[in-house]
Design a protein around this motif. Structure first.
Motif, short mmCIF file in Angstrom:
data_model
loop_
_atom_site.label_atom_id
_atom_site.label_comp_id
_atom_site.label_asym_id
_atom_site.label_seq_id
_atom_site.Cartn_x
_atom_site.Cartn_y
_atom_site.Cartn_z
N ASN A 166 32.93 -35.65 -90.72
CA ASN A 166 31.82 -34.97 -90.61
C ASN A 166 31.93 -33.67 -91.90
O ASN A 166 30.81 -33.39 -92.47
CB ASN A 166 31.60 -34.42 -89.16
CG ASN A 166 32.48 -33.50 -88.59
OD1 ASN A 166 33.44 -33.29 -89.12
ND2 ASN A 166 32.34 -32.88 -87.75
N THR A 167 32.98 -33.25 -91.84
CA THR A 167 33.06 -32.10 -92.86
C THR A 167 33.13 -32.71 -94.32
O THR A 167 32.44 -32.10 -95.08
CB THR A 167 34.49 -31.47 -92.74
OG1 THR A 167 34.78 -30.75 -91.29
CG2 THR A 167 34.77 -30.25 -93.51
N LEU A 168 33.61 -33.72 -94.43
CA LEU A 168 33.48 -34.75 -95.73
C LEU A 168 32.12 -34.78 -96.23
O LEU A 168 31.64 -34.93 -97.31
CB LEU A 168 34.48 -35.75 -95.56
CG LEU A 168 35.67 -35.63 -96.06
CD1 LEU A 168 36.52 -37.05 -96.07
CD2 LEU A 168 36.18 -34.66 -97.20
N MET A 169 31.44 -35.12 -94.85
CA MET A 169 29.94 -35.60 -95.25
C MET A 169 29.12 -34.18 -95.93
O MET A 169 28.33 -34.55 -96.62
CB MET A 169 29.22 -35.83 -94.14
CG MET A 169 27.88 -36.68 -94.27
SD MET A 169 27.58 -37.86 -95.37
CE MET A 169 28.06 -39.09 -94.49
N PHE A 210 38.16 -40.04 -89.34
CA PHE A 210 36.76 -40.66 -89.45
C PHE A 210 36.58 -41.07 -88.01
O PHE A 210 37.09 -41.36 -87.04
CB PHE A 210 37.05 -41.91 -90.13
CG PHE A 210 37.15 -41.81 -91.82
CD1 PHE A 210 36.01 -41.31 -92.25
CD2 PHE A 210 38.48 -41.67 -92.24
CE1 PHE A 210 36.04 -41.31 -93.74
CE2 PHE A 210 38.50 -41.62 -93.74
CZ PHE A 210 37.27 -41.16 -94.44
N TYR A 211 35.09 -40.56 -87.77
CA TYR A 211 34.33 -41.31 -86.73
C TYR A 211 34.30 -42.55 -86.76
O TYR A 211 34.21 -43.59 -85.61
CB TYR A 211 32.99 -40.60 -86.58
CG TYR A 211 33.12 -38.99 -86.22
CD1 TYR A 211 33.88 -38.33 -85.38
CD2 TYR A 211 32.39 -38.12 -87.08
CE1 TYR A 211 34.16 -37.20 -85.06
CE2 TYR A 211 32.32 -36.78 -86.71
CZ TYR A 211 33.16 -36.62 -85.77
OH TYR A 211 33.51 -35.18 -85.60
N SER A 212 33.79 -43.18 -87.96
CA SER A 212 33.59 -44.50 -88.04
C SER A 212 33.87 -45.02 -89.63
O SER A 212 34.51 -44.06 -90.28
CB SER A 212 32.35 -45.16 -87.84
OG SER A 212 31.22 -44.51 -88.51
N TYR A 213 33.66 -45.95 -90.23
CA TYR A 213 33.88 -46.41 -91.25
C TYR A 213 32.63 -46.02 -92.26
O TYR A 213 32.08 -46.92 -93.19
CB TYR A 213 34.14 -48.01 -91.70
CG TYR A 213 35.21 -48.44 -90.79
CD1 TYR A 213 36.40 -47.97 -91.41
CD2 TYR A 213 35.40 -49.00 -89.90
CE1 TYR A 213 37.68 -48.58 -90.85
CE2 TYR A 213 36.41 -49.34 -88.97
CZ TYR A 213 37.60 -49.28 -89.63
OH TYR A 213 38.89 -49.71 -89.15
N THR A 214 32.53 -44.69 -92.27
CA THR A 214 31.53 -43.81 -93.26
C THR A 214 32.33 -43.49 -94.41
O THR A 214 32.76 -42.24 -94.37
CB THR A 214 30.97 -42.70 -92.43
OG1 THR A 214 31.88 -41.87 -91.94
CG2 THR A 214 30.03 -43.27 -91.58
N TRP A 215 32.70 -44.24 -95.38
CA TRP A 215 33.75 -44.07 -96.38
C TRP A 215 33.32 -43.39 -97.75
O TRP A 215 33.89 -42.86 -98.69
CB TRP A 215 34.40 -45.26 -96.85
CG TRP A 215 35.12 -46.00 -95.70
CD1 TRP A 215 34.76 -47.01 -95.06
CD2 TRP A 215 36.19 -45.20 -94.99
NE1 TRP A 215 35.61 -47.63 -94.14
CE2 TRP A 215 36.51 -46.52 -93.78
CE3 TRP A 215 37.04 -44.44 -94.67
CZ2 TRP A 215 37.37 -46.43 -92.96
CZ3 TRP A 215 37.92 -44.38 -94.01
CH2 TRP A 215 37.99 -45.28 -92.76
N GLU A 216 31.97 -43.26 -97.85
CA GLU A 216 31.07 -43.08 -99.24
C GLU A 216 31.74 -41.81 -99.65
O GLU A 216 31.71 -41.21 -100.95
CB GLU A 216 29.73 -43.12 -99.09
CG GLU A 216 29.20 -42.85 -100.41
CD GLU A 216 27.59 -43.22 -100.42
OE1 GLU A 216 27.01 -42.53 -99.23
OE2 GLU A 216 26.82 -44.04 -101.25
#
Length: 462
Positions: free
Chosen positions: A321-324, A348-354
């Motif tokens: 979430n910080t990376l987002m 990661f919370y899930s596979y949100t890798w972008e």
């Protein structure tokens, strides 16, 4: 059996019994003072149980210079009070090493009598020059107990842990030995002033941990310390709260920073040059539907300064979430370079890798990358292939994906991205779900046939 042989057998048995007796009594040969130091490592409940070992041990527990109790260990309130009073009456002229009390005023315990008792006991242990004081109120955040000002003048105190209590406004502070402070969901009689004064007047403070309550009413918290080495700030967020809280840290010797925060909007780090390790899990109050606004200039400046402040760390733990938030910020301003960063763990919370490849571009000397996962609910994944492929730094040698892979599309794209864009990768470690661990599975064979940019890369499947 002849007589000579019988004598040899009896002599051997006697020596064997002597060895067993000697070995069995080794601990009993220790002086009482050393035994008491050993017993300090146990809870008081466990220490009292040692009284049945032998006559010598029957009263030894009374001389242990520490108490570690929960009121739930006793059948009723009177027994609990009587035991603590009796214990504190033993050797009352001697110093106490530690006083650790976990209590619950709810249920069968009446709050009012308990409040007076806690104050009296704390005063007693302060008089006995306690070194480590731990008072934990488990009464669902009642904050009924106002600590007495004597706690601010306990010159022997080395560590202080308080939970769900209220700190008074300090008129005078003398804590020359206090190195560790841990405050959990505390209240302060005059908001931030009591806390800020306490922190600033501890000349040898090394570790500070603060767990914020939802209604502590501290809008701006200033942490100023020339001795502080480690700072942890924890605060759960809520969509019912719309706050603009600020935390300002001025600690020139700070080496470790941990933020696990869903409430604070602005983190300001002054004099961050000594920072070596950071553990960051915050959205800067951009959760529950709130989005980063590129036109919000104060927010952009705060994020820019925060990223610059942590850019010298060597070891970083960061949440997705910080990376987002960082990813959204990077669309309007370039990220600073994390030149010293050699080891990073991403939760990661899930596979949100972008957002990950964008951040990795700012880590030219990263050597080790671990991708873990959290227990939070799944979030919708983002296709990392939506933008141009980015070749990863040649310094990246070791990557591990801890979350068990199930062969889903986003997982396979992530593995492909790492293998096809890492020029210096030596080892990629994957953890597979039990359903695809068989070597004959299609997913397993696909993982092993993904092209690798690094010819020396080894793929290890756990």
């Amino acid at each position: 059996m002849d007589g000579a042989r019988r004598k040899r057998v009896r002599a051997t048995a006697k020596r064997s019994r002597g060895r067993r007796t000697s070995e069995g009594d080794l601990i009993s040969d220790l002086p009482d003072s050393l035994l008491c130091q050993v017993l300090l490592k146990l809870t008081t409940k466990e220490v009292v149980r040692t009284s049945v070992l032998s006559r010598r041990w029957s009263n030894l527990w009374k001389h242990v210079p520490g108490l570690d109790l929960e009121n739930r260990d006793f059948p009723d309130h009177n027994t609990f009070v009587s035991f603590v009073d009796t214990f504190l009456g033993f050797n009352w002229e001697s110093c106490l090493h530690n006083f650790k009390l976990n209590y619950d005023c709810d249920g069968n315990y009446e709050p009012e009598p308990e409040i007076g008792l806690i104050k009296r006991w704390v005063n007693t242990v302060v008089d006995r020059k306690v070194k480590h004081l731990h008072v934990w109120d488990d009464s669902n955040g009642s904050w009924d107990v106002m600590m007495l000002p004597t706690i601010y003048t306990c010159e022997s105190l080395v560590s202080l842990t308080l939970c769900a209590l209220t700190l008074p406004s300090p008129k005078y502070v003398s804590l020359p030995s206090l190195k560790v402070i841990s405050l959990v969901v505390m209240k302060f009689s005059d908001d931030a002033l009591a806390l800020e004064t306490l922190i600033s007047r501890c000349p040898v403070l090394e570790s500070l941990s603060i767990g914020r309550s939802f209604d502590d009413n501290i809008e701006v918290l200033r942490v100023c310390s020339h001795s502080l080495l480690s700072f942890t700030h924890i605060a759960d967020g809520s969509e019912d709260l719309d706050e603009d809280l600020v935390v300002i840290v001025d600690a020139p010797r700070l080496k470790f920073l941990k933020l696990s925060d869903g409430r604070v909007a602005s983190f300001i780090l002054k004099n961050p040059s000594s920072l070596v390790k950071a553990d960051i899990n915050t959205e800067f109050n951009l959760s529950f539907g709130k989005k980063f606004d590129p036109d919000d200039l104060p927010k952009r400046i705060m994020l820019r300064n925060f990223l610059v402040a942590i850019s010298n760390v060597k070891d970083l733990i960061i949440a997705s979430n910080t990376l987002m938030v960082i990813y959204d910020y990077s669309r309007c301003e370039p990220l600073p370079l994390f030149r010293n960063l050699s080891s990073m763990r991403v939760k990661f919370y899930s596979y949100t890798w972008e957002m990950l490849p964008i951040f990795l571009e700012s880590c030219p000397n990263l050597q080790s990358l671990v991708m873990g996962s959290t227990n939070y609910p799944e979030k919708e994944g983002i296709d990392i292939l939506s933008g141009p492929r980015r070749v990863l730094s040649s310094s990246l040698k070791y990557v591990k994906i801890e979350r068990p892979l199930k062969g889903e599309a986003m997982e396979m794209k992530l593995v492909s991205y790492i293998l096809e864009n890492s020029t210096g990768l030596k080892k990629l470690t994957l953890c597979l779900d039990d359903s695809i661990k068989k070597e004959e599975s299609v997913i397993f064979r696909e993982l092993l046939t993904i092209p690798r940019l690094s010819t020396s890369c080894q793929v290890v499947v756990l």
